[in-house]
Design a protein around this motif. Structure first.
Motif, PDB file in Angstrom:
ATOM      1  N   SER A  69       0.845  -1.200   0.000  1.00 49.80           N
ATOM      2  CA  SER A  69       0.000   0.000   0.000  1.00 49.80           C
ATOM      3  C   SER A  69       0.876   1.244   0.000  1.00 49.80           C
ATOM      4  N   SER A  70       0.425   2.279  -0.701  1.00 48.53           N
ATOM      5  CA  SER A  70       1.241   3.488  -0.806  1.00 48.53           C
ATOM      6  C   SER A  70       0.367   4.679  -1.175  1.00 48.53           C
ATOM      7  N   ILE A  71       0.936   5.867  -0.994  1.00 47.44           N
ATOM      8  CA  ILE A  71       0.278   7.118  -1.386  1.00 47.44           C
ATOM      9  C   ILE A  71       1.159   7.801  -2.427  1.00 47.44           C
ATOM     10  N   TRP A  82      -6.056   6.810   6.946  1.00 56.04           N
ATOM     11  CA  TRP A  82      -4.983   6.043   6.309  1.00 56.04           C
ATOM     12  C   TRP A  82      -4.252   5.190   7.350  1.00 56.04           C
ATOM     13  N   ASP A  83      -3.895   5.790   8.465  1.00 58.01           N
ATOM     14  CA  ASP A  83      -3.129   5.075   9.490  1.00 58.01           C
ATOM     15  C   ASP A  83      -3.926   3.944  10.135  1.00 58.01           C
ATOM     16  N   ASN A 142      -4.324   1.775   5.308  1.00 55.97           N
ATOM     17  CA  ASN A 142      -2.990   1.190   5.190  1.00 55.97           C
ATOM     18  C   ASN A 142      -2.879  -0.184   5.852  1.00 55.97           C
ATOM     19  N   HIS A 149      -3.712   1.645  -3.271  1.00 58.10           N
ATOM     20  CA  HIS A 149      -2.834   2.717  -3.741  1.00 58.10           C
ATOM     21  C   HIS A 149      -3.673   3.989  -3.783  1.00 58.10           C
ATOM     22  N   ARG A 187       4.407   9.734   4.840  1.00 58.12           N
ATOM     23  CA  ARG A 187       3.406   8.779   4.341  1.00 58.12           C
ATOM     24  C   ARG A 187       3.273   8.800   2.824  1.00 58.12           C
ATOM     25  N   ASP A 237       4.678   8.289  -0.615  1.00 56.68           N
ATOM     26  CA  ASP A 237       5.798   7.489  -1.102  1.00 56.68           C
ATOM     27  C   ASP A 237       6.339   7.964  -2.441  1.00 56.68           C
TER      28      ASP A 237
END
Length: 479
Positions: A26-28, A136-137, A141, A147, A171, A173
């Motif tokens: 998972s990523s931003i 998200w946290d 995530n 994504h 956070r 990426d």
């Protein structure tokens, strides 16, 4: 009309496809760039094989309307009516609803959550950013294969309130600052049946903005396109300035006044801009200039290989459309508006003024394609810095070099840039005077390069003075 094929953006496309694959964590990703630059098209192209949840902010809507629109979009994807009628005034609740739906999808299939025009979705406030950090946290995530893509055309908001925010610190990426297409991409993609010089002329006026290039009618010459798109009532480029600035800066007059001031001259110092606007050199004027730079409308540059470079720092308009607009369209807007046929092209673009404009625009063009020039000249693998070189603070006198590369292999590559149709041996004397003013031959080898839009006269080649001569044809060729 068939859709225009996707052109260029190979590095960005590869990166987005890589992080959107099912095996990637998972990523931003944050994507920003000026209006019409192709951000949404890039993301849709990269994610066409993935499960995509596309949410879009509404320009000018308040936070309540943004939340309502978000719910309707979520309901359309999920098919759950309760999502559409959920009663909440809190972004946190809405984002949790989204996270719960994403978590209900197959765990082995990457979910792409795309927040388009994020600054409008947030209604220009940071509240949504903080709520997004919490969700998200705690939800997206740790529980989902997701994504998250945050995209926006107001670069100052995306950079200052999102990418650099304390809430999302560490956070995000990947960051993509999407710029214009390069000329070789534009020539092959939009002008396959026109000459290189025609493609270059349009590029000098409007740059590599995909939306602008899509307006070009390939069965008509550049000049006829300019007549239709710029100098007739309700023509696209006649009104684009208003759309562009309202979209980026609302109704603030500070930004327009700075750009208008810069449009009337080749460049200006921060102090000159501050005096014109009646503001101090720091504070508000710094914020305005920084935001104009982030938007891609203005650039700041110093003098390469000059110890006084910071003190001599200058600002100039970097966006080709803005330069063309202020030079030719804006002075005629009132005439264009009241004329059924618009303003005749020979009146709108007098030959002498237009030739001067193209010459200056070609200098900007070469500056923006510096990496391609380094590649063509064979030293792109060597560390270098590049830019203009000028010796005096005075705006009208003193030696100046259009483009200079200071290379780690102790070579100075001096580029003389000419757009005009006939370049003869007189240019050698001009360049030699600049070499003398540069005065580095005891410590650097000075390599002289001529960059000419058209092929120069044969005596230039025969003189053997320039180590390399580049023309528009070289910029159009794939590298």
């Amino acid at each position: 009309m068939s859709p225009i094929p996707f052109i260029g953006r190979i590095p960005q496309l590869n990166m987005l496809q890589r992080v959107s694959s099912n095996s990637a964590p998972s990523s931003i990703t944050a994507v920003y760039g000026r209006r019409c630059i192709g951000k949404t098209r890039l993301i849709l192209e990269a994610c066409q094989e993935s499960q995509l949840l596309h949410f879009e902010g509404i320009e000018g809507a308040d936070s309540a309307e943004q939340r309502k629109h978000f719910l309707k979009t979520l309901a359309r994807f999920s098919g759950i009516r309760a999502h559409q009628i959920a009663a909440t005034a809190d972004w946190e609740d809405l984002l949790i609803l989204l996270a719960e739906y994403v978590a209900s999808q197959p765990a082995d299939q990457k979910q792409i959550v795309f927040f388009d025009e994020f600054q409008w979705m947030a209604a220009g406030r940071i509240e949504l950013v903080g709520k997004l950090k919490f969700v998200w946290d705690n939800y997206l995530n740790p529980r989902c294969n997701v994504h998250l893509v945050l995209c926006g055309s107001v670069s100052s908001f995306l950079v200052n309130k999102v990418i650099r925010s304390q809430a999302l610190y560490g956070r995000i990426d990947q960051v993509i600052n999407l710029g214009p297409l390069n000329f070789n991409e534009v020539k092959s993609g939009f002008f396959p049946k026109r000459t290189v010089l025609e493609a270059l002329e349009f590029y000098l006026g409007f740059g590599g903005v995909p939306k602008y290039l899509e307006m070009y009618r390939s069965n008509r010459s550049v000049r006829l396109n300019l007549a239709d798109l710029c100098f007739k009532p309700d023509a696209y480029f006649t009104n684009e300035f208003d759309r562009l600035f309202v979209s980026h800066f609302g109704k603030s007059r500070h930004y327009q006044s700075v750009v208008q001031f810069l449009a009337d001259r080749k460049h200006a110092t921060r102090e000159e801009i501050a005096r014109f606007t009646g503001q101090k050199s720091g504070g508000r004027i710094s914020e305005v200039l920084d935001n104009l730079i982030l938007a891609g409308f203005v650039e700041s540059y110093g003098s390469v290989h000059n110890p006084q470079a910071n003190r001599l720092r200058r600002y100039r308009i970097s966006d080709p459309y803005l330069r063309f607009y202020f030079r030719f369209i804006r002075p005629l807007r009132s005439r264009i508006a009241v004329s059924d046929q618009g303003v005749a092209l020979h009146q709108a673009l007098p030959d002498k003024r237009y030739d001067i404009f193209l010459g200056l625009a070609f200098e900007h063009f070469c500056y923006r394609h510096a990496f391609l020039i380094a590649k063509k000249l064979g030293f792109s693998a060597v560390a270098y810095e590049h830019g203009s070189w000028f010796k005096r603070r005075d705006q009208t006198t003193g030696a100046q070099i259009d483009l200079l590369f200071k290379r780690a292999d102790n070579v100075m590559t001096l580029c003389e840039i000419k757009y005009r149709s006939h370049v003869n041996k007189n240019v050698i004397e001009e360049v030699e005077a600049k070499v003398e003013a540069l005065d580095v031959r005891d410590s650097f080898t000075v390599e002289k390069v001529l960059i000419s839009a058209r092929k120069p006269s044969s005596d230039i080649y025969q003189a053997g003075y320039f180590s390399t001569i580049l023309t528009a044809e070289d910029f159009a060729a794939d590298s």
